[in-house]
Design a protein around this motif. Structure first.
Motif, mmCIF file in Angstrom:
data_model
loop_
_atom_site.group_PDB
_atom_site.id
_atom_site.type_symbol
_atom_site.label_atom_id
_atom_site.label_comp_id
_atom_site.label_asym_id
_atom_site.label_seq_id
_atom_site.Cartn_x
_atom_site.Cartn_y
_atom_site.Cartn_z
ATOM 1 N N ILE A 1 30.558 35.757 40.483
ATOM 2 C CA ILE A 1 30.394 34.468 41.165
ATOM 3 C C ILE A 1 30.918 33.342 40.277
ATOM 4 O O ILE A 1 31.632 32.445 40.744
ATOM 5 N N GLU A 2 30.604 33.394 38.991
ATOM 6 C CA GLU A 2 31.112 32.397 38.052
ATOM 7 C C GLU A 2 32.633 32.496 37.928
ATOM 8 O O GLU A 2 33.327 31.481 37.835
ATOM 9 N N LYS B 1 24.881 32.245 44.262
ATOM 10 C CA LYS B 1 24.196 32.610 43.016
ATOM 11 C C LYS B 1 22.683 32.524 43.152
ATOM 12 O O LYS B 1 21.955 33.381 42.677
ATOM 13 N N ASN B 2 22.219 31.483 43.811
ATOM 14 C CA ASN B 2 20.780 31.202 43.825
ATOM 15 C C ASN B 2 20.144 31.212 45.227
ATOM 16 O O ASN B 2 18.959 30.968 45.347
#
Length: 192
Positions: free
Chosen positions: A160-161, A186-187
């Motif tokens: 994702i990063e 991500k969250n």
């Protein structure tokens, strides 16, 4: 004319490491997302996904490449991939963007590309063990993803990063939209 983003596929590539970036880039009409392999023949990912690439290495025109994306896989550690050496070196010399995640960062280390740029990988000790000729220790960043000039690197646990850094570099979306995308994937935070 559309900007061409090439993704190199090979037997055993880590399919999950490029899973997030593909759909977002493919939706944007400014870009052509092109998957290629050495021969253009079918490859099988680490997860068993059989893929027929769009083209082969020999058909690729360096002048057309806006960005090259290199997914990880154990083939990099085993130094089984050398056919793209000229392509990668020439793209680096021309200042084109190269994005590497997981084991593909070892490959960039082998070529000396990481020696003078901030970068990351799976772990500094592991990188040094796999790539004895690596000389970029003082530039190593203990982060999930890092961009310096035209080189994007990421840890293998950070798809994702990795995608986020690619989106920023290509200006795929506004910074605010990229942050919202990151928070969602991500969250699990949905924001309007």
């Amino acid at each position: 004319m559309k900007k061409k983003i090439y993704v190199f596929l090979f037997d055993g590539y880590s399919d999950w490491e490029i899973a997030y970036l593909g759909p977002e880039i493919a939706k944007d009409e400014r870009f052509d997302l092109i998957y290629f392999s050495e021969t253009g023949n079918e490859v099988t990912s680490m997860g068993g996904l059989q893929v027929i690439p769009t083209t082969s290495l020999n058909e690729l025109e360096i002048e057309d490449v806006e960005m090259l994306i290199l997914p990880g896989g154990v083939a990099w550690e085993k130094r089984e991939i050398t056919t793209i050496n000229n392509l990668v070196s020439e793209l680096f010399e021309k200042g084109k963007t190269i994005a590497a995640i997981c084991g593909a960062t070892f490959y960039l280390g082998q070529l000396g590309i990481l020696d003078n740029l901030k970068h990351t990988s799976n772990d500094l000790s592991y990188l040094k063990a796999i790539v004895p000729e690596y000389g970029g220790q003082e530039n190593y960043q203990n982060k999930l993803a890092e961009t310096d000039k035209n080189i994007i690197t990421a840890n293998g646990i950070a798809p994702i990063e990795f995608a986020t850094e690619i989106f920023k570099k290509t200006e795929l979306k506004s910074d605010d939209e990229i942050e919202k995308w990151f928070q969602l994937f991500k969250n699990g935070i949905w924001s309007e």
